[in-house]
Design a protein around this motif. Structure first.
Motif, PDB file in Angstrom:
ATOM      1  N   MET A  89       0.609  -1.333  -0.216  1.00  0.00           N
ATOM      2  CA  MET A  89      -0.144  -0.172  -0.021  1.00  0.00           C
ATOM      3  C   MET A  89       0.525   1.204  -0.052  1.00  0.00           C
ATOM      4  SD  MET A  89      -3.225   1.564   0.165  1.00  0.00           S
ATOM      5  CE  MET A  89      -3.779  -0.050  -0.211  1.00  0.00           C
ATOM      6  N   HIS A  90       2.066   1.435   0.609  1.00  0.00           N
ATOM      7  CA  HIS A  90       2.570   2.685   0.916  1.00  0.00           C
ATOM      8  C   HIS A  90       3.678   2.456  -1.011  1.00  0.00           C
ATOM      9  CE1 HIS A  90       1.992   3.049   4.910  1.00  0.00           C
ATOM     10  NE2 HIS A  90       2.467   1.920   5.548  1.00  0.00           N
ATOM     11  N   PHE A  91       3.904   1.625  -0.809  1.00  0.00           N
ATOM     12  CA  PHE A  91       4.233   1.282  -2.158  1.00  0.00           C
ATOM     13  C   PHE A  91       3.634   2.176  -3.729  1.00  0.00           C
ATOM     14  CE2 PHE A  91       7.452   0.431  -6.099  1.00  0.00           C
ATOM     15  CZ  PHE A  91       6.804   0.443  -6.638  1.00  0.00           C
ATOM     16  N   VAL A  92       2.550   1.699  -3.286  1.00  0.00           N
ATOM     17  CA  VAL A  92       1.328   2.335  -4.526  1.00  0.00           C
ATOM     18  C   VAL A  92       1.007   4.275  -3.687  1.00  0.00           C
ATOM     19  CG1 VAL A  92      -1.370   2.229  -4.914  1.00  0.00           C
ATOM     20  CG2 VAL A  92      -0.228  -0.005  -4.547  1.00  0.00           C
ATOM     21  N   TYR A 120      15.048  10.448  -4.550  1.00  0.00           N
ATOM     22  CA  TYR A 120      14.930   9.724  -3.883  1.00  0.00           C
ATOM     23  C   TYR A 120      14.182   8.727  -4.202  1.00  0.00           C
ATOM     24  CZ  TYR A 120      11.597   8.310  -0.270  1.00  0.00           C
ATOM     25  OH  TYR A 120      11.050   7.079   0.526  1.00  0.00           O
ATOM     26  N   GLU A 121      14.607   7.451  -3.993  1.00  0.00           N
ATOM     27  CA  GLU A 121      14.150   5.989  -4.164  1.00  0.00           C
ATOM     28  C   GLU A 121      13.175   5.455  -2.983  1.00  0.00           C
ATOM     29  OE1 GLU A 121      16.495   5.547  -7.899  1.00  0.00           O
ATOM     30  OE2 GLU A 121      16.785   3.425  -6.593  1.00  0.00           O
ATOM     31  N   ALA A 122      11.959   4.417  -3.331  1.00  0.00           N
ATOM     32  CA  ALA A 122      11.324   3.470  -2.386  1.00  0.00           C
ATOM     33  C   ALA A 122      11.473   2.320  -3.215  1.00  0.00           C
ATOM     34  CB  ALA A 122      10.892   4.465  -2.167  1.00  0.00           C
ATOM     35  N   TYR A 123      11.643   0.859  -2.220  1.00  0.00           N
ATOM     36  CA  TYR A 123      11.551   0.279  -3.109  1.00  0.00           C
ATOM     37  C   TYR A 123      10.062  -0.784  -2.828  1.00  0.00           C
ATOM     38  CZ  TYR A 123      16.017   0.491  -5.082  1.00  0.00           C
ATOM     39  OH  TYR A 123      16.551   0.873  -5.642  1.00  0.00           O
ATOM     40  N   GLY A 124      10.128  -1.851  -3.432  1.00  0.00           N
ATOM     41  CA  GLY A 124       8.843  -2.744  -2.874  1.00  0.00           C
ATOM     42  C   GLY A 124       9.523  -3.513  -2.509  1.00  0.00           C
ATOM     43  N   LEU A 125       9.001  -4.577  -1.053  1.00  0.00           N
ATOM     44  CA  LEU A 125       9.414  -5.692  -0.035  1.00  0.00           C
ATOM     45  C   LEU A 125      10.035  -6.299  -0.864  1.00  0.00           C
ATOM     46  CD1 LEU A 125       8.975  -5.295   2.572  1.00  0.00           C
ATOM     47  CD2 LEU A 125       7.044  -7.896   2.245  1.00  0.00           C
ATOM     48  N   PHE A 126      11.678  -6.885  -0.257  1.00  0.00           N
ATOM     49  CA  PHE A 126      12.559  -7.863  -0.397  1.00  0.00           C
ATOM     50  C   PHE A 126      12.326  -9.211   0.454  1.00  0.00           C
ATOM     51  CE2 PHE A 126      14.825  -3.922  -1.510  1.00  0.00           C
ATOM     52  CZ  PHE A 126      15.379  -4.487  -3.397  1.00  0.00           C
ATOM     53  N   THR A 127      12.282 -10.095   0.043  1.00  0.00           N
ATOM     54  CA  THR A 127      11.968 -11.251   1.042  1.00  0.00           C
ATOM     55  C   THR A 127      13.135 -12.257   0.695  1.00  0.00           C
ATOM     56  OG1 THR A 127      10.771 -12.200  -0.637  1.00  0.00           O
ATOM     57  CG2 THR A 127       9.392 -10.779   1.173  1.00  0.00           C
ATOM     58  N   TYR A 128      13.437 -12.954   1.855  1.00  0.00           N
ATOM     59  CA  TYR A 128      14.565 -14.231   1.740  1.00  0.00           C
ATOM     60  C   TYR A 128      13.556 -14.970   2.510  1.00  0.00           C
ATOM     61  CZ  TYR A 128      18.569 -16.897   3.849  1.00  0.00           C
ATOM     62  OH  TYR A 128      19.002 -17.801   3.995  1.00  0.00           O
ATOM     63  N   GLN A 129      13.783 -16.366   2.060  1.00  0.00           N
ATOM     64  CA  GLN A 129      13.249 -17.634   2.279  1.00  0.00           C
ATOM     65  C   GLN A 129      14.109 -18.929   1.432  1.00  0.00           C
ATOM     66  OE1 GLN A 129       9.483 -19.925   1.576  1.00  0.00           O
ATOM     67  NE2 GLN A 129       8.944 -18.446   3.296  1.00  0.00           N
ATOM     68  N   ARG A 130      14.741 -19.609   2.908  1.00  0.00           N
ATOM     69  CA  ARG A 130      15.737 -20.568   2.257  1.00  0.00           C
ATOM     70  C   ARG A 130      15.199 -22.047   3.408  1.00  0.00           C
ATOM     71  NH1 ARG A 130      19.586 -21.227  -1.972  1.00  0.00           N
ATOM     72  NH2 ARG A 130      21.175 -22.456  -0.994  1.00  0.00           N
ATOM     73  N   TYR A 131      15.153 -22.911   2.426  1.00  0.00           N
ATOM     74  CA  TYR A 131      14.326 -24.105   2.761  1.00  0.00           C
ATOM     75  C   TYR A 131      16.213 -25.044   2.934  1.00  0.00           C
ATOM     76  CZ  TYR A 131      13.152 -28.704   3.235  1.00  0.00           C
ATOM     77  OH  TYR A 131      13.092 -30.155   3.961  1.00  0.00           O
ATOM     78  N   HIS A 132      16.364 -25.580   4.229  1.00  0.00           N
ATOM     79  CA  HIS A 132      17.563 -26.531   4.487  1.00  0.00           C
ATOM     80  C   HIS A 132      16.930 -27.721   4.952  1.00  0.00           C
ATOM     81  CE1 HIS A 132      19.547 -22.774   4.187  1.00  0.00           C
ATOM     82  NE2 HIS A 132      19.124 -21.959   5.071  1.00  0.00           N
ATOM     83  N   ALA A 133      17.423 -29.335   4.051  1.00  0.00           N
ATOM     84  CA  ALA A 133      17.620 -30.036   4.715  1.00  0.00           C
ATOM     85  C   ALA A 133      18.711 -30.385   5.601  1.00  0.00           C
ATOM     86  CB  ALA A 133      17.033 -31.101   3.781  1.00  0.00           C
TER      87      ALA A 133
END
Length: 281
Positions: free
Chosen positions: A1-4, A103-116
């Motif tokens: 919403m903030h990005f929009v 000035y720049e604004a970015y969308g959300l960066f996400t990190y997700q890593r599965y480990h076995a």
């Protein structure tokens, strides 16, 4: 919403600048050569684009406390790709460059890593999870930079009908501001499919040195002060880190909050940028 909301704000700014440009154009100095880019005192940019992230350099800060990855595995990975938008204002300085701020604004960066086949830590105070687990976190990011564009030789432009096509080259240095949040480790049992959030990390806002370089193409109609273009950029958004407080929700720590080294990384990315520029006095 903030990005929009930021995108709509940029559209409003561009509309206002374009209206003022039309009024300025009607009373402009006839000695100005409107065929040239950065020909007036000021140039305003409104732009948006997309970011393709590179590996963030993430490593386990303390294998004695946090479960380590198994052989052939790694904590390092890219964060997700995301859009961005920005605005900048540059001032004509001399015959070879302009300088300004952005000035720049970015969308959300996400990190997700599965480990076995994870390796259990050995410290008396440690997280206790199964050998199969998922680590994840999110990053919100923005930057403020001083930037410059070079005034390239006039002979480098090409005229196609009523449009001048020329290369554009620039860069910037400044501060990247990254909010690290929602750090968690999810333990997963592949036989029972049971899951449990066993590690929660505190949020942290990091301010770090950031920079970028940019090259692209500008299209400007003859006798107009509005132009547009496309650029490739390499972007280094600076380092980020988690907080140093963790809650271990397992039978060993029973929800205790402990202090350990933060998880860290850096935002590195290739980008494509689309922009509109308006020149005015």
């Amino acid at each position: 919403m903030h990005f929009v909301k930021r995108v709509f704000s940029l559209v409003f700014l561009l509309t206002a600048l374009t209206s003022s440009n039309i009024m300025a154009f009607q009373t402009r100095d006839e000695n100005l050569n409107d065929d040239e880019l950065f020909n007036t005192n000021w140039t305003s940019f409104a732009y948006s684009g997309y970011t393709w992230s590179k590996n963030a350099g993430i490593v386990n800060p303390d294998p004695a406390v946090f479960t380590s990855v198994g052989p052939g595995d790694s904590d390092d990975s890219t964060v997700s790709n995301c859009p961005f938008s920005g605005t900048s204002l540059v001032r004509n300085i001399n015959d070879w460059c302009v300088i300004g701020m952005s000035y720049e604004a970015y969308g959300l960066f996400t990190y997700q890593r599965y480990h076995a086949n994870g390796v259990a830590p050995v410290s008396p105070q440690r997280e206790v999870i199964g050998v199969n687990y998922v680590r994840s976190f999110s990053l919100s990011h923005q930057s403020v930079m001083a930037e410059t564009f070079l005034k390239l030789p006039k002979r480098w432009k090409t005229t196609l009908g009523s449009t001048n096509v020329r290369p554009i080259f620039g860069g910037g240095v400044g501060i990247g501001i990254t909010n690290f949040f929602d750090f968690q480790t999810l333990s997963y049992d592949e036989f029972t499919t049971d899951t449990e959030i066993t590690t929660l990390g505190s949020n942290h806002i990091a301010k770090s040195f950031a920079w970028r370089v940019e090259c692209g193409i500008n299209f400007k109609t003859i006798d107009s002060r509005t132009s547009f273009g496309i650029s490739y950029r390499y972007y280094y958004g600076g380092k980020f880190s988690s907080g140093s407080r963790y809650q271990f929700n397992d039978t060993h720590s029973q929800g205790g909050v402990l202090v350990f080294p933060p998880w860290t990384g850096a935002i590195r990315a290739n980008q494509i940028k689309l922009y509109i520029a308006v020149e005015f006095n």
